[in-house]
Design an enzyme around this catalytic site. Structure first.
Site: not given
Ligand code: NCD
Length: 325
Positions: A74-75, A103, A124, A152
């Site tokens: 999704r992200t 590091k 991420r 997040h």
């Molecule tokens: C979440 C995450 O990656 O922190 N997912 C997301 O970004 N929608 C939640 C998860 O992974 O459980």
């Protein structure tokens, strides 16, 4: 002619004096109540534009690097869709081997490299604090798309947007967070963000997965009433927002501990009989077993709508940091 000339939120031309121009989005601690109102206003406009015209050229010629050291559906795809719906383009990097990142050195070199070719980076990374480290060495805006068990922020913003869209207000709500509150970064960000409002927070988790003290202390310092439980039963009837999370298997140090707590809570139509009729169930997704699929058709199941709102919120954030909102 720009298609969006009538909107006060989406001016034509880049505004380098705009409040969010060039800013990083690393933590929800950056946001005040009025910032949320502004972001939601822009996101609402984005929703209208997507519904009316689909794709438009607000960020034409701009490039986003989507740098993902951890899995994502999704992200990463909503950042890509957001950029492309705004006429920009994306360099997707999701095959990185983070084992060589020690590091943060390689990470900082990587983001320095990517900012030479792009206008904004969404990152991420499995280490808590990595987004702040990356942002510090960068000149261009960095958006934290999840830093380990840390934060997040864009998810919390879309979660808050969902609550506003579905229940119209925040003040007076009882929000119950359920599941893995220790490793779940989405609840760390959401609890902090909701502390801007007059909400009551309930935390329901197994003993080993409680909300970190650091978050509880910060939220408590804002005068928010927080209560901890190990079972949902008693507080479900008073809950306006039930925020369910996945047990974060990948973050456990000990596999036996995971086995003990996986599947400990399952939301199903039977359990939901004791909940209000006007309330919502949210989940950042992906879900594993914590919400049974036979609840999906219940009008209170907001998690698929929540996912869609993420597109509009990420469009808003990209436009803001690139001086186009
Ligand atoms: C979440 C995450 O990656 O922190 N997912 C997301 O970004 N929608 C939640 C998860 O992974 O459980």
């Amino acid at each position: 002619m720009p298609t969006n000339s009538s909107s006060p939120y989406l001016p034509f031309g880049e505004n380098k004096n705009a409040a969010w121009y060039g800013k990083d989005i690393v933590s929800v601690k950056q946001f005040k109540r009025e910032d949320l109102e502004y972001i939601f206003g822009v996101a609402h406009e984005m929703r209208g534009m997507v519904e009316r015209v689909g794709t438009f050229d607000l960020l034409k010629g701009k490039i986003l690097a989507n740098l993902f050291y951890e899995p994502s559906t999704r992200t990463s795809s909503s950042f890509t869709a957001a950029m492309e719906r705004l006429g920009g383009s994306v360099i997707p990097i999701n095959e990185v081997k983070y084992s060589s990142v020690t590091k943060g050195e390689t990470l900082t070199d990587t983001v320095r490299t990517l900012e030479c070719y792009t206008d904004v980076i969404a990152l991420r990374h499995p280490e808590t604090g990595s987004a702040a480290i990356a942002a510090k060495v960068m000149k261009k805006p960095l958006i934290n798309a999840g830093d380990g068990a840390g934060e997040h922020p864009t998810q919390a913003l879309l979660d808050a947007f969902t609550i506003k869209a579905e229940l119209e207000h925040f003040d007076g709500l009882t929000v119950t967070m359920l599941g893995d509150l220790k490793y779940g970064r989405t609840v760390h960000s959401l609890a902090r963000l909701l502390s801007l409002f007059d909400v009551k927070l309930n935390y329901v988790s197994p003993d080993i997965l409680k909300m970190p003290k650091e978050v509880v202390d910060e939220v408590g310092a804002k005068g928010i009433v927080q209560s901890e439980f190990s079972s949902l039963e008693k507080i479900l009837p008073e809950t306006d927002v039930l925020y369910v999370t996945r047990v974060q298997k990948e973050r456990f140090e000990n596999a036996d501990d995971y086995e003990k707590v996986k599947g400990v809570y399952v939301i199903n139509p039977d359990i939901m009989k004791s909940a209000k009729q006007k309330m919502i169930v949210m989940h950042p997704l992906p879900r594993v077993t914590e919400i049974s699929m036979d609840f999906d058709d219940d009008p209170r199941a907001a998690y698929f709508r929540q996912m869609e709102y993420g597109l509009y919120v990420r469009m808003a954030l990209l436009a803001m940091v690139l001086g186009k909102a």
